[in-house]
Motif scaffolding. Sequence first.
Motif, PDB file in Angstrom:
ATOM      1  N   GLU A  92     -30.057 -28.649   9.643  1.00  0.00           N
ATOM      2  CA  GLU A  92     -28.614 -28.916   9.604  1.00  0.00           C
ATOM      3  C   GLU A  92     -28.284 -30.018   8.609  1.00  0.00           C
ATOM      4  O   GLU A  92     -27.339 -29.901   7.826  1.00  0.00           O
ATOM      5  N   VAL A  93     -29.074 -31.098   8.659  1.00  0.00           N
ATOM      6  CA  VAL A  93     -28.777 -32.243   7.795  1.00  0.00           C
ATOM      7  C   VAL A  93     -28.914 -31.845   6.323  1.00  0.00           C
ATOM      8  O   VAL A  93     -28.055 -32.171   5.496  1.00  0.00           O
ATOM      9  N   ILE A  94     -29.977 -31.121   5.979  1.00  0.00           N
ATOM     10  CA  ILE A  94     -30.154 -30.719   4.578  1.00  0.00           C
ATOM     11  C   ILE A  94     -29.002 -29.827   4.135  1.00  0.00           C
ATOM     12  O   ILE A  94     -28.444 -29.993   3.041  1.00  0.00           O
ATOM     13  N   HIS A 103     -26.566 -30.656  15.946  1.00  0.00           N
ATOM     14  CA  HIS A 103     -26.967 -32.062  15.977  1.00  0.00           C
ATOM     15  C   HIS A 103     -26.206 -32.934  14.986  1.00  0.00           C
ATOM     16  O   HIS A 103     -26.252 -34.151  15.081  1.00  0.00           O
ATOM     17  N   ALA A 104     -25.579 -32.332  14.005  1.00  0.00           N
ATOM     18  CA  ALA A 104     -24.917 -33.108  12.955  1.00  0.00           C
ATOM     19  C   ALA A 104     -23.760 -32.299  12.399  1.00  0.00           C
ATOM     20  O   ALA A 104     -23.745 -31.070  12.498  1.00  0.00           O
ATOM     21  N   ALA A 105     -22.800 -33.013  11.839  1.00  0.00           N
ATOM     22  CA  ALA A 105     -21.614 -32.330  11.303  1.00  0.00           C
ATOM     23  C   ALA A 105     -20.962 -33.210  10.252  1.00  0.00           C
ATOM     24  O   ALA A 105     -21.170 -34.425  10.227  1.00  0.00           O
ATOM     25  N   SER A 106     -20.200 -32.604   9.367  1.00  0.00           N
ATOM     26  CA  SER A 106     -19.400 -33.381   8.422  1.00  0.00           C
ATOM     27  C   SER A 106     -18.261 -32.531   7.891  1.00  0.00           C
ATOM     28  O   SER A 106     -18.405 -31.331   7.670  1.00  0.00           O
ATOM     29  N   ARG A 107     -17.135 -33.174   7.722  1.00  0.00           N
ATOM     30  CA  ARG A 107     -15.959 -32.486   7.210  1.00  0.00           C
ATOM     31  C   ARG A 107     -15.937 -32.466   5.695  1.00  0.00           C
ATOM     32  O   ARG A 107     -15.670 -31.470   5.066  1.00  0.00           O
ATOM     33  N   PRO A 161     -26.901 -19.997  -2.034  1.00  0.00           N
ATOM     34  CA  PRO A 161     -26.228 -18.797  -1.512  1.00  0.00           C
ATOM     35  C   PRO A 161     -27.208 -17.768  -0.951  1.00  0.00           C
ATOM     36  O   PRO A 161     -26.809 -16.880  -0.203  1.00  0.00           O
ATOM     37  N   ARG A 162     -28.522 -17.926  -1.293  1.00  0.00           N
ATOM     38  CA  ARG A 162     -29.498 -16.960  -0.770  1.00  0.00           C
ATOM     39  C   ARG A 162     -29.847 -17.223   0.684  1.00  0.00           C
ATOM     40  O   ARG A 162     -30.462 -16.397   1.347  1.00  0.00           O
ATOM     41  N   LEU A 163     -29.491 -18.417   1.184  1.00  0.00           N
ATOM     42  CA  LEU A 163     -29.855 -18.728   2.568  1.00  0.00           C
ATOM     43  C   LEU A 163     -29.020 -17.890   3.514  1.00  0.00           C
ATOM     44  O   LEU A 163     -27.816 -17.754   3.362  1.00  0.00           O
ATOM     45  N   THR A 164     -29.692 -17.348   4.517  1.00  0.00           N
ATOM     46  CA  THR A 164     -29.005 -16.406   5.408  1.00  0.00           C
ATOM     47  C   THR A 164     -28.612 -17.039   6.731  1.00  0.00           C
ATOM     48  O   THR A 164     -27.974 -16.410   7.551  1.00  0.00           O
ATOM     49  N   ARG A 165     -29.021 -18.306   6.942  1.00  0.00           N
ATOM     50  CA  ARG A 165     -28.719 -18.921   8.239  1.00  0.00           C
ATOM     51  C   ARG A 165     -28.061 -20.278   8.030  1.00  0.00           C
ATOM     52  O   ARG A 165     -28.656 -21.315   8.311  1.00  0.00           O
ATOM     53  N   PRO A 166     -26.841 -20.273   7.524  1.00  0.00           N
ATOM     54  CA  PRO A 166     -26.200 -21.561   7.254  1.00  0.00           C
ATOM     55  C   PRO A 166     -25.789 -22.269   8.531  1.00  0.00           C
ATOM     56  O   PRO A 166     -25.677 -21.639   9.588  1.00  0.00           O
ATOM     57  N   ALA A 167     -25.586 -23.577   8.421  1.00  0.00           N
ATOM     58  CA  ALA A 167     -25.132 -24.360   9.585  1.00  0.00           C
ATOM     59  C   ALA A 167     -23.624 -24.254   9.739  1.00  0.00           C
ATOM     60  O   ALA A 167     -23.071 -24.728  10.704  1.00  0.00           O
ATOM     61  N   ARG A 168     -22.975 -23.600   8.783  1.00  0.00           N
ATOM     62  CA  ARG A 168     -21.507 -23.529   8.811  1.00  0.00           C
ATOM     63  C   ARG A 168     -21.051 -22.851  10.092  1.00  0.00           C
ATOM     64  O   ARG A 168     -21.579 -21.825  10.503  1.00  0.00           O
TER      65      ARG A 168
END
Lengths: 446, 446
Positions: free
Chosen positions: A154-156, A195-199, A438-445
């Motif tokens: 998530e942090v990365i 565990h983490a978030a940011s606007r 953009p290739r990542l398939t499991r974003p934290a969004r």
Amino acid sequence: MTSRQMILGMQFSGGYGAAPGAWRLPGANLNSYTDMDQFVRYAQAAERGKIQLLFIADTPVLDVDLDHHAPHHMIDPLLILTVLARETERIGLVTTASTTFTEPYNLARQFKALDVISNGRAGWNAVTTSDPAAAANFGATIPPRAEKYERAHEVIQIVQGLWGSWEKDAWLLDVDGKRFADMDKIQPVNLQGKHAASRGPLPIPPSEQGQPVIFQAGGGSYGLELAGRYASGVYANPYTIEDARAQRKALRDAVKRAGRDPDEVKMLAGFMPTIAPSRQAALERRRFLDEVVDLNQRVRYLGAMIGLPLGPAQLDEPLTADQLADAIPSPHDPRSARALEVAREGWTLRDVLAHGVIDYHPVVAGTAADVADHMQQWFEAGACDGFSIAIDSYHDGFDAFVDQVVPILQERGLFHDDYEGPTLRENLGAHEQYGLDPRLTRPARS
Amino acid sequence: MTSRQMILGMQFSGGYGAAPGAWRLPGANLNSYTDMDQFVRYAQAAERGKIQLLFIADTPVLDVDLDHHAPHHMIDPLLILTVLARETERIGLVTTASTTFTEPYNLARQFKALDVISNGRAGWNAVTTSDPAAAANFGATIPPRAEKYERAHEVIQIVQGLWGSWEKDAWLLDVDGKRFADMDKIQPVNLQGKHAASRGPLPIPPSEQGQPVIFQAGGGSYGLELAGRYASGVYANPYTIEDARAQRKALRDAVKRAGRDPDEVKMLAGFMPTIAPSRQAALERRRFLDEVVDLNQRVRYLGAMIGLPLGPAQLDEPLTADQLADAIPSPHDPRSARALEVAREGWTLRDVLAHGVIDYHPVVAGTAADVADHMQQWFEAGACDGFSIAIDSYHDGFDAFVDQVVPILQERGLFHDDYEGPTLRENLGAHEQYGLDPRLTRPARS
């Protein structure tokens, strides 16, 4: 000769060098730990040698007994790299920062600021923290491994998202049109993990390389998955070529699993050279560096490595013929075979230890050619894409490596003659990326 | 003449200057926001003028519409101060960092590292964060005020505790005795609060001033208590001398309540000068700076301040005699009396606004002597111990203040002719402190 060439990083761990006794070496600056002028001099030496990057290893804790040893870590990695950014031109500037105990917004801001200040030369070694004493500095305990890595993902992703939150052409600086920037291109990222978030957005424009490069260190399946998904460079700690080849294959497989090209990711093997005019002089230097080390403890550990009950009384003698006949390398420590090999050469136990057989990276104590030979052998065996050089003492070790080892590597076609370009991405051969991959398939969004 | 002399700080807010339109001023460097060479030039100008300190105001958020205005904040305060530390010799280096959204160990480490790198010139403006958008960058909301300040007390005490965790004579560097440091003098701090905790120690030796200086900003009884207990300098935002004297008295009372000497704490009043060869030229400069400002909105607000329904149609005309007869300063905005006073001089509404009557600090737009007169009047009235100068545009404003205003202040005996010493504590007249203040009666220690 090979068409592929190695990537080299010079590692800073503490103020004096990789050897615990480096602070005592004649000619070393005793205040080096807090004296930025020294680090500038080392960094400029590395740049003279066209070394691709400087790397500061870090854990936010005092994890060494300072009675005899200097601290393992620098006073503050990001501030020191900022100093070096201003007094170098081309060399990459990479440091560890914990995904476990730092807020992603603060991480994103400081690394992007360093990237801008250095004109595109910053890299972040994104690691989880395992040391309970480090956790205690944050009033915390170490979370379970799965949770720690869940947060790391998530942090990365939040950090990369924030890095890309100011689009590449958002900064207008149109004086006549009275338009500073295009706010349509500076949008919140709204990343929300467990565990983490940011606007966001992070109000920092792109650097010359877009955004910092991600590095990773630390093995296991969790670490491999992290490296596979995000890293352009990986710090590995293999002790043997076989070990290294296995680690590199596992890394490349993890990169493929994440849908990326394995050639995008460079594995740098840790390596601790001591460079001297002769092997004898190199050993003498290491014996001096070892004077602050508890050799009584080490000789007992050496015994455990080769299956013999060794004690301090034998420190200045070699193994007897009977001992050599009984010795068996321990399968529990990958350094054991090398330890026994050195012991068989007839060195005293003090000298066996001075060969660095219990150090945390492979050691070559010898001439510049010995050091270059070792690196060539590993590189041509496909053991790594390059090395992270933990030189024993910075004050003369940087110069020795750059002036003596680098020319040999260049002559053999193993190392580049000049920087490929002004940014770390160019010199590392790292892929272009801005914002999240953009290739990542499991974003934290969310 | 007075025997007491004023403390001066030059404030950085964003990359160009305190005026939102500073980035457009002819001669300004358009890339100043990311160009460290510019900040070095400004810092060196301030040091030429013997200014005691540079101050970077900060909130971790993008809180301005970048379509027309430059960002309010710098890309990263601690990294920029690190750059400035290396290229200046005497000037103090102070920045805001939030007690609400930063881990005390990370705060302690970076400020102490800056203090060491700058040879004893660092200061921390310890503030709580109030902006919900900043909280959202940390995936959080703003805690209730009481809780926020409870955490602030804990964080400051933990940071000060960590700063003192390496005793002054712990660093031995005894080569022959093989003793790097005395571990008996480098002990954990074990500070445990309700909201924050840290074990320590912080492995950084004392700087030339021991540890960084604490500043505080933000009013109310909570802020006063914080300042009273910890601060050596306070940033205040009074609009009038009366207001300033009341704030200064309240501050000095709070310092006494905490058992400290009020003369230990310096109140710096925010002040925004525009310096030009004449008052007309200064107004012209401010009219240009205002071109990116929404004057339609401002003229309506000006109307509310003086009890008149004003609109954009009247921007280029003065108030009529009838309007002047009806005008009444609003009791809800302390800037209202000054706004009406300027309007009575017959300026068009655009020029009334160009006088800075709605700016967030008192404005003097005039000659260097006008600026010096204002400062002398405030200082001699006991309104403050000095000023935090938010100059309209850095690119020529630093030079103008240093080369034109400072000599007048020095000639009048109001400002020192040279630095008192090499550290911020010496130049600020701040008391000695290392570690926690032993006079504090309510430590966070568990």
